[in-house]
Motif scaffolding. Sequence first.
Motif, PDB file in Angstrom:
ATOM      1  N   ARG A   1       0.835  -1.199   0.000  1.00  0.00           N
ATOM      2  CA  ARG A   1       0.000   0.000   0.000  1.00  0.00           C
ATOM      3  C   ARG A   1       0.874   1.255   0.000  1.00  0.00           C
ATOM      4  NH1 ARG A   1      -5.478  -1.315  -0.528  1.00  0.00           N
ATOM      5  NH2 ARG A   1      -5.887  -3.177   0.677  1.00  0.00           N
ATOM      6  N   VAL A   2       0.269   2.363  -0.423  1.00  0.00           N
ATOM      7  CA  VAL A   2       0.950   3.653  -0.314  1.00  0.00           C
ATOM      8  C   VAL A   2       0.970   4.042   1.158  1.00  0.00           C
ATOM      9  CG1 VAL A   2       0.822   6.113  -0.877  1.00  0.00           C
ATOM     10  CG2 VAL A   2       0.250   4.410  -2.619  1.00  0.00           C
ATOM     11  N   ALA A   3       2.127   4.480   1.627  1.00  0.00           N
ATOM     12  CA  ALA A   3       2.265   4.910   3.012  1.00  0.00           C
ATOM     13  C   ALA A   3       2.991   6.250   3.050  1.00  0.00           C
ATOM     14  CB  ALA A   3       3.019   3.874   3.833  1.00  0.00           C
ATOM     15  N   ILE A   4       2.727   7.003   4.109  1.00  0.00           N
ATOM     16  CA  ILE A   4       3.337   8.317   4.307  1.00  0.00           C
ATOM     17  C   ILE A   4       4.022   8.290   5.663  1.00  0.00           C
ATOM     18  CG2 ILE A   4       2.925  10.794   4.457  1.00  0.00           C
ATOM     19  CD1 ILE A   4       0.201  10.215   3.009  1.00  0.00           C
ATOM     20  N   ALA A   5       5.250   8.771   5.698  1.00  0.00           N
ATOM     21  CA  ALA A   5       6.017   8.782   6.938  1.00  0.00           C
ATOM     22  C   ALA A   5       6.877  10.031   6.989  1.00  0.00           C
ATOM     23  CB  ALA A   5       6.905   7.547   7.026  1.00  0.00           C
ATOM     24  N   VAL A   6       7.373  10.338   8.165  1.00  0.00           N
ATOM     25  CA  VAL A   6       8.343  11.411   8.358  1.00  0.00           C
ATOM     26  C   VAL A   6       9.574  10.778   8.968  1.00  0.00           C
ATOM     27  CG1 VAL A   6       8.856  13.552   9.582  1.00  0.00           C
ATOM     28  CG2 VAL A   6       6.570  13.185   8.632  1.00  0.00           C
ATOM     29  N   ASN A   7      10.720  10.979   8.327  1.00  0.00           N
ATOM     30  CA  ASN A   7      11.960  10.420   8.840  1.00  0.00           C
ATOM     31  C   ASN A   7      12.262  11.046  10.197  1.00  0.00           C
ATOM     32  OD1 ASN A   7      14.376   9.143   9.174  1.00  0.00           O
ATOM     33  ND2 ASN A   7      15.394  10.099   7.433  1.00  0.00           N
ATOM     34  N   GLY A   8      12.163  10.259  11.246  1.00  0.00           N
ATOM     35  CA  GLY A   8      12.409  10.756  12.598  1.00  0.00           C
ATOM     36  C   GLY A   8      11.235  11.503  13.189  1.00  0.00           C
ATOM     37  N   GLY A   9      10.050  11.380  12.596  1.00  0.00           N
ATOM     38  CA  GLY A   9       8.874  12.098  13.090  1.00  0.00           C
ATOM     39  C   GLY A   9       7.616  11.274  12.914  1.00  0.00           C
ATOM     40  N   ARG A  10       6.482  11.930  13.039  1.00  0.00           N
ATOM     41  CA  ARG A  10       5.186  11.262  12.965  1.00  0.00           C
ATOM     42  C   ARG A  10       4.320  11.951  11.913  1.00  0.00           C
ATOM     43  NH1 ARG A  10       3.787   7.992  17.062  1.00  0.00           N
ATOM     44  NH2 ARG A  10       1.612   8.660  17.048  1.00  0.00           N
ATOM     45  N   ALA A  11       4.099  11.272  10.801  1.00  0.00           N
ATOM     46  CA  ALA A  11       3.291  11.831   9.713  1.00  0.00           C
ATOM     47  C   ALA A  11       1.864  12.115  10.160  1.00  0.00           C
ATOM     48  CB  ALA A  11       3.296  10.891   8.509  1.00  0.00           C
ATOM     49  N   VAL A  12       1.311  11.276  11.018  1.00  0.00           N
ATOM     50  CA  VAL A  12      -0.064  11.464  11.476  1.00  0.00           C
ATOM     51  C   VAL A  12      -0.233  12.806  12.186  1.00  0.00           C
ATOM     52  CG1 VAL A  12       0.221  10.277  13.697  1.00  0.00           C
ATOM     53  CG2 VAL A  12      -2.034  10.331  12.569  1.00  0.00           C
ATOM     54  N   VAL A  13       0.768  13.254  12.909  1.00  0.00           N
ATOM     55  CA  VAL A  13       0.710  14.537  13.603  1.00  0.00           C
ATOM     56  C   VAL A  13       0.835  15.683  12.603  1.00  0.00           C
ATOM     57  CG1 VAL A  13       1.879  16.010  15.289  1.00  0.00           C
ATOM     58  CG2 VAL A  13       1.591  13.570  15.757  1.00  0.00           C
ATOM     59  N   LEU A  14       1.764  15.563  11.675  1.00  0.00           N
ATOM     60  CA  LEU A  14       1.992  16.609  10.678  1.00  0.00           C
ATOM     61  C   LEU A  14       0.768  16.805   9.792  1.00  0.00           C
ATOM     62  CD1 LEU A  14       4.214  18.557   9.796  1.00  0.00           C
ATOM     63  CD2 LEU A  14       5.039  16.808   8.250  1.00  0.00           C
ATOM     64  N   LEU A  15       0.096  15.723   9.423  1.00  0.00           N
ATOM     65  CA  LEU A  15      -1.047  15.804   8.518  1.00  0.00           C
ATOM     66  C   LEU A  15      -2.400  15.917   9.230  1.00  0.00           C
ATOM     67  CD1 LEU A  15       0.042  13.079   5.952  1.00  0.00           C
ATOM     68  CD2 LEU A  15       0.192  15.565   5.693  1.00  0.00           C
ATOM     69  N   SER A  16      -2.432  15.641  10.525  1.00  0.00           N
ATOM     70  CA  SER A  16      -3.674  15.675  11.314  1.00  0.00           C
ATOM     71  C   SER A  16      -4.778  14.839  10.663  1.00  0.00           C
ATOM     72  CB  SER A  16      -4.160  17.113  11.519  1.00  0.00           C
ATOM     73  OG  SER A  16      -3.241  17.847  12.264  1.00  0.00           O
ATOM     74  N   VAL A  17      -4.478  13.564  10.415  1.00  0.00           N
ATOM     75  CA  VAL A  17      -5.446  12.659   9.804  1.00  0.00           C
ATOM     76  C   VAL A  17      -5.727  11.477  10.723  1.00  0.00           C
ATOM     77  CG1 VAL A  17      -4.833  13.276   7.440  1.00  0.00           C
ATOM     78  CG2 VAL A  17      -3.653  11.368   8.547  1.00  0.00           C
ATOM     79  N   ARG A  18      -6.795  10.772  10.395  1.00  0.00           N
ATOM     80  CA  ARG A  18      -7.151   9.554  11.119  1.00  0.00           C
ATOM     81  C   ARG A  18      -7.802   8.593  10.133  1.00  0.00           C
ATOM     82  NH1 ARG A  18     -12.229  11.797  14.663  1.00  0.00           N
ATOM     83  NH2 ARG A  18     -13.466  12.364  12.859  1.00  0.00           N
ATOM     84  N   PRO A  19      -7.910   7.315  10.474  1.00  0.00           N
ATOM     85  CA  PRO A  19      -8.535   6.366   9.560  1.00  0.00           C
ATOM     86  C   PRO A  19      -9.905   6.854   9.093  1.00  0.00           C
ATOM     87  CG  PRO A  19      -7.443   5.182  11.307  1.00  0.00           C
ATOM     88  CD  PRO A  19      -7.377   6.644  11.677  1.00  0.00           C
ATOM     89  N   GLY A  20     -10.122   6.718   7.794  1.00  0.00           N
ATOM     90  CA  GLY A  20     -11.358   7.180   7.179  1.00  0.00           C
ATOM     91  C   GLY A  20     -11.220   8.508   6.456  1.00  0.00           C
ATOM     92  N   ASP A  21     -10.225   9.309   6.832  1.00  0.00           N
ATOM     93  CA  ASP A  21      -9.982  10.578   6.148  1.00  0.00           C
ATOM     94  C   ASP A  21      -9.444  10.326   4.744  1.00  0.00           C
ATOM     95  OD1 ASP A  21     -10.735  11.961   8.427  1.00  0.00           O
ATOM     96  OD2 ASP A  21      -8.703  12.545   8.990  1.00  0.00           O
ATOM     97  N   ILE A  22      -9.649  11.278   3.862  1.00  0.00           N
ATOM     98  CA  ILE A  22      -9.120  11.209   2.495  1.00  0.00           C
ATOM     99  C   ILE A  22      -7.885  12.099   2.410  1.00  0.00           C
ATOM    100  CG2 ILE A  22      -9.580  11.589   0.041  1.00  0.00           C
ATOM    101  CD1 ILE A  22     -11.338   9.426   1.360  1.00  0.00           C
ATOM    102  N   VAL A  23      -6.802  11.545   1.864  1.00  0.00           N
ATOM    103  CA  VAL A  23      -5.537  12.271   1.697  1.00  0.00           C
ATOM    104  C   VAL A  23      -5.248  12.415   0.206  1.00  0.00           C
ATOM    105  CG1 VAL A  23      -3.041  12.160   2.093  1.00  0.00           C
ATOM    106  CG2 VAL A  23      -4.615  11.471   3.899  1.00  0.00           C
ATOM    107  N   ARG A  24      -4.851  13.614  -0.186  1.00  0.00           N
ATOM    108  CA  ARG A  24      -4.464  13.876  -1.578  1.00  0.00           C
ATOM    109  C   ARG A  24      -2.948  13.997  -1.653  1.00  0.00           C
ATOM    110  NH1 ARG A  24      -7.137  16.002  -6.215  1.00  0.00           N
ATOM    111  NH2 ARG A  24      -5.682  16.948  -7.659  1.00  0.00           N
ATOM    112  N   VAL A  25      -2.349  13.202  -2.525  1.00  0.00           N
ATOM    113  CA  VAL A  25      -0.917  13.241  -2.814  1.00  0.00           C
ATOM    114  C   VAL A  25      -0.796  13.774  -4.244  1.00  0.00           C
ATOM    115  CG1 VAL A  25       1.196  11.883  -3.070  1.00  0.00           C
ATOM    116  CG2 VAL A  25      -0.502  11.232  -1.334  1.00  0.00           C
ATOM    117  N   ALA A  26      -0.110  14.902  -4.402  1.00  0.00           N
ATOM    118  CA  ALA A  26      -0.037  15.535  -5.722  1.00  0.00           C
ATOM    119  C   ALA A  26       1.390  15.938  -6.051  1.00  0.00           C
ATOM    120  CB  ALA A  26      -0.933  16.764  -5.784  1.00  0.00           C
ATOM    121  N   GLU A  27       1.669  16.025  -7.347  1.00  0.00           N
ATOM    122  CA  GLU A  27       2.978  16.507  -7.779  1.00  0.00           C
ATOM    123  C   GLU A  27       3.093  17.990  -7.454  1.00  0.00           C
ATOM    124  OE1 GLU A  27       3.029  15.456 -11.922  1.00  0.00           O
ATOM    125  OE2 GLU A  27       3.585  13.393 -11.477  1.00  0.00           O
ATOM    126  N   ARG A  28       4.332  18.415  -7.132  1.00  0.00           N
ATOM    127  CA  ARG A  28       4.571  19.851  -6.878  1.00  0.00           C
ATOM    128  C   ARG A  28       4.704  20.576  -8.174  1.00  0.00           C
ATOM    129  NH1 ARG A  28       9.551  20.312  -3.001  1.00  0.00           N
ATOM    130  NH2 ARG A  28       9.639  18.103  -2.813  1.00  0.00           N
TER     131      ARG A  28
END
Length: 98
Positions: A71-98
């Motif tokens: 699966r696609v996963a999001i992480a922060v090296n040495g941190g917590r992606a869930v805190v940075l993104l403020s998401v929880r199961p069921g939320d929709i996340v958009r990953v887009a090119e810069r």
Amino acid sequence: PDPVVAVGDGWLEAEVLTVDRFGNVQLAAGGATLSGLSPDLVIGGVKARRAQTFADAQQGEMIVYEDSAGRVAIAVNGGRAVVLLSVRPGDIVRVAER
């Protein structure tokens, strides 16, 4: 119902399935969906990069990768992606090119 997954030209949107004890966020999208995206990404206004391993990222940098479940996963090296993104199961996340 099936979890939400949508893919377009230069972006994907997917439902958050789980958050592990390290704060990594697993999305419903299969890892193969990452192959159509450039290495430079943005998630919730935060810069990220497509990576294979945490060694590909600087300390504190957000990465998007295919996890061991395929699966696609999001992480922060040495941190917590869930805190940075403020998401929880069921939320929709958009990953887009810069």
